[in-house]
Design an enzyme around this catalytic site. Structure first.
Site, PDB file in Angstrom:
ATOM      1  N   TYR A  41      -2.390  -1.375  10.364  1.00 24.90           N
ATOM      2  CA  TYR A  41      -2.322  -1.472   8.903  1.00 24.90           C
ATOM      3  C   TYR A  41      -0.973  -0.956   8.399  1.00 24.90           C
ATOM      4  O   TYR A  41      -0.299  -1.613   7.594  1.00 24.90           O
ATOM      5  CB  TYR A  41      -3.477  -0.670   8.291  1.00 24.90           C
ATOM      6  CG  TYR A  41      -3.658  -0.838   6.804  1.00 24.90           C
ATOM      7  CD1 TYR A  41      -4.348  -1.924   6.288  1.00 24.90           C
ATOM      8  CD2 TYR A  41      -3.151   0.101   5.910  1.00 24.90           C
ATOM      9  CE1 TYR A  41      -4.520  -2.078   4.918  1.00 24.90           C
ATOM     10  CE2 TYR A  41      -3.319  -0.045   4.533  1.00 24.90           C
ATOM     11  CZ  TYR A  41      -4.013  -1.137   4.049  1.00 24.90           C
ATOM     12  OH  TYR A  41      -4.188  -1.278   2.685  1.00 24.90           O
ATOM     13  N   SER A  72       0.876  -1.189   0.000  1.00 25.93           N
ATOM     14  CA  SER A  72       0.000   0.000   0.000  1.00 25.93           C
ATOM     15  C   SER A  72       0.902   1.225   0.000  1.00 25.93           C
ATOM     16  O   SER A  72       2.092   1.134   0.375  1.00 25.93           O
ATOM     17  CB  SER A  72      -0.838  -0.012   1.291  1.00 25.93           C
ATOM     18  OG  SER A  72      -1.460   1.240   1.493  1.00 25.93           O
TER      19      SER A  72
HETATM   20  P1  NAD Z   1     -11.449  -6.207  -0.480  1.00 30.21           P
HETATM   21  O1  NAD Z   1     -12.079  -6.148   0.863  1.00 30.21           O
HETATM   22  O2  NAD Z   1     -12.256  -5.860  -1.686  1.00 30.21           O
HETATM   23  O3  NAD Z   1     -10.807  -7.646  -0.729  1.00 30.21           O
HETATM   24  C1  NAD Z   1     -10.056  -8.315   0.241  1.00 30.21           C
HETATM   25  C2  NAD Z   1      -9.999  -9.786  -0.096  1.00 30.21           C
HETATM   26  O4  NAD Z   1      -9.252 -10.438   0.938  1.00 30.21           O
HETATM   27  C3  NAD Z   1     -11.385 -10.450  -0.139  1.00 30.21           C
HETATM   28  O5  NAD Z   1     -11.434 -11.409  -1.165  1.00 30.21           O
HETATM   29  C4  NAD Z   1     -11.458 -11.125   1.220  1.00 30.21           C
HETATM   30  O6  NAD Z   1     -12.316 -12.271   1.253  1.00 30.21           O
HETATM   31  C5  NAD Z   1     -10.007 -11.531   1.416  1.00 30.21           C
HETATM   32  N1  NAD Z   1      -9.710 -11.817   2.817  1.00 30.21           N
HETATM   33  C6  NAD Z   1      -9.839 -10.994   3.882  1.00 30.21           C
HETATM   34  N2  NAD Z   1      -9.557 -11.654   5.015  1.00 30.21           N
HETATM   35  C7  NAD Z   1      -9.232 -12.923   4.652  1.00 30.21           C
HETATM   36  C8  NAD Z   1      -8.856 -14.083   5.364  1.00 30.21           C
HETATM   37  N3  NAD Z   1      -8.759 -14.109   6.702  1.00 30.21           N
HETATM   38  N4  NAD Z   1      -8.611 -15.203   4.655  1.00 30.21           N
HETATM   39  C9  NAD Z   1      -8.748 -15.224   3.304  1.00 30.21           C
HETATM   40  N5  NAD Z   1      -9.090 -14.157   2.589  1.00 30.21           N
HETATM   41  C10 NAD Z   1      -9.335 -13.019   3.251  1.00 30.21           C
HETATM   42  O7  NAD Z   1     -10.163  -5.263  -0.345  1.00 30.21           O
HETATM   43  P2  NAD Z   1      -9.173  -4.634  -1.452  1.00 30.21           P
HETATM   44  O8  NAD Z   1      -9.308  -3.179  -1.349  1.00 30.21           O
HETATM   45  O9  NAD Z   1      -9.314  -5.312  -2.759  1.00 30.21           O
HETATM   46  O10 NAD Z   1      -7.775  -5.021  -0.785  1.00 30.21           O
HETATM   47  C11 NAD Z   1      -6.879  -5.975  -1.331  1.00 30.21           C
HETATM   48  C12 NAD Z   1      -5.473  -5.652  -0.859  1.00 30.21           C
HETATM   49  O11 NAD Z   1      -5.078  -4.376  -1.359  1.00 30.21           O
HETATM   50  C13 NAD Z   1      -5.333  -5.564   0.672  1.00 30.21           C
HETATM   51  O12 NAD Z   1      -4.103  -6.145   1.065  1.00 30.21           O
HETATM   52  C14 NAD Z   1      -5.326  -4.062   0.917  1.00 30.21           C
HETATM   53  O13 NAD Z   1      -4.643  -3.731   2.097  1.00 30.21           O
HETATM   54  C15 NAD Z   1      -4.586  -3.579  -0.308  1.00 30.21           C
HETATM   55  N6  NAD Z   1      -4.798  -2.167  -0.621  1.00 30.21           N
HETATM   56  C16 NAD Z   1      -6.046  -1.666  -0.851  1.00 30.21           C
HETATM   57  C17 NAD Z   1      -6.194  -0.320  -1.148  1.00 30.21           C
HETATM   58  C18 NAD Z   1      -7.536   0.278  -1.448  1.00 30.21           C
HETATM   59  O14 NAD Z   1      -7.613   1.503  -1.517  1.00 30.21           O
HETATM   60  N7  NAD Z   1      -8.573  -0.501  -1.633  1.00 30.21           N
HETATM   61  C19 NAD Z   1      -5.078   0.506  -1.214  1.00 30.21           C
HETATM   62  C20 NAD Z   1      -3.826  -0.031  -0.976  1.00 30.21           C
HETATM   63  C21 NAD Z   1      -3.695  -1.365  -0.677  1.00 30.21           C
END
Ligand code: NAD
Length: 256
Positions: free
Chosen positions: A151, A138
């Protein structure tokens, strides 16, 4: 055909990355996530792009489930060439009120699961003399924001892990990189928008413009397609010398 395992790929960024890998038609994909319709999501991508898939609901909190996901994938596809550690969660609170169990869950899901999975795929990649490990960190892997202590710690941690694995993988053509996105409009962020609107008693549109995208020079959410295309590049045969990096895709947030 190569095989890519993408954690948390039944939602948000992981699903966007899976679609870009599927588009190339050069990968079998192992989908993973806690969404109850995960198998359906994986099947629909398989049908749309004519590729082979597997779905595993392995929980990132359970190392034995992660090891089983890897051994099932090896049994079905022979090897795992690309591992994308993407599953992640967020929780926002001042440190003095931060619940212990939320801290532990964030570190376990966002950081420790990547260690277990890297360990589980390592032998296969080493023997094959090919491996690509991509960690979805991130912008918060490079800078902090208040109220996100767990986080930010987990994401800085995974950037450090990425560098170490790059060094250990170099003799075996295993590269390891982190992608550091700014804000991406996924369910994880939609929840934050709603929470912040309530906390500050302002409309959701103002949360987006005044709070969320305030630190990005480009006032747009990062498209999942951009992240997916970058991941496809980092996974390619020619990417051997791109390793140990933490690449911001954050609309200039880290340029300041
Ligand atoms: P999201 O909530 O849409 O997806 C998260 C995924 O992780 C889902 O499929 C969920 O089922 C899975 N997950 C969560 N806990 C779990 C567990 N215990 N076991 C198995 N699977 C699990 O979120 P996103 O925004 O797509 O985030 C994906 C990644 O990107 C994360 O690591 C997040 O920190 C990172 N990220 C997101 C953003 C943003 O702005 N959305 C920015 C930077 C980084």
């Amino acid at each position: 055909m190569k095989t890519a395992l993408i954690t948390g790929s039944t939602s948000g960024i992981g699903l966007g990355i899976a679609r870009e890998f599927a588009k190339t038609k050069q990968y079998n994909i192992i989908f993973n996530g806690l969404e109850t319709n995960g198998q359906e999501i994986a099947d629909s991508i398989a049908k749309e792009f004519g590729i082979a898939i597997m779905f595993s609901p392995a929980n990132m909190l359970k190392p034995e489930e992660l090891r089983k996901m890897v051994s099932d994938a090896n049994a079905k596809f022979g090897s795992i060439d690309v591992l994308i550690n993407n599953a992640g969660i967020q929780f926002v609170s001042a440190v003095e009120d931060f619940p212990d169990e939320k801290w532990n869950a964030i570190i376990a899901i966002n950081l420790t699961s990547a260690f277990y999975l890297t360990k589980a795929v390592w032998k296969g990649m080493k023997e094959k003399k090919f491996g690509r490990i991509i960690n979805i960190a991130s912008a918060h892997g490079l800078v902090a924001s208040e109220f996100k202590s767990a986080y930010v710690a987990s994401k800085h941690g995974i950037v450090g892990f990425t560098k170490t694995i790059a060094l250990e993988g170099a003799p075996f053509n295993i590269n390891c990189n982190a992608i550091c996105p700014g804000y991406v409009k996924t369910p994880l962020v939609e929840k934050q928008i709603a929470d912040q609107a309530k906390t500050h008693n302002i409309p959701e549109s103002e949360v987006v413009s005044k709070i969320m995208l305030a630190k990005q020079a480009v006032k747009e959410f990062v498209p999942v397609e951009t992240l997916g295309q970058l991941a496809v590049l980092l996974a390619s045969d020619g990417a051997t010398t791109i390793t140990g990096t933490a690449i911001p895709v954050d609309g200039g947030w880290n340029a300041q």
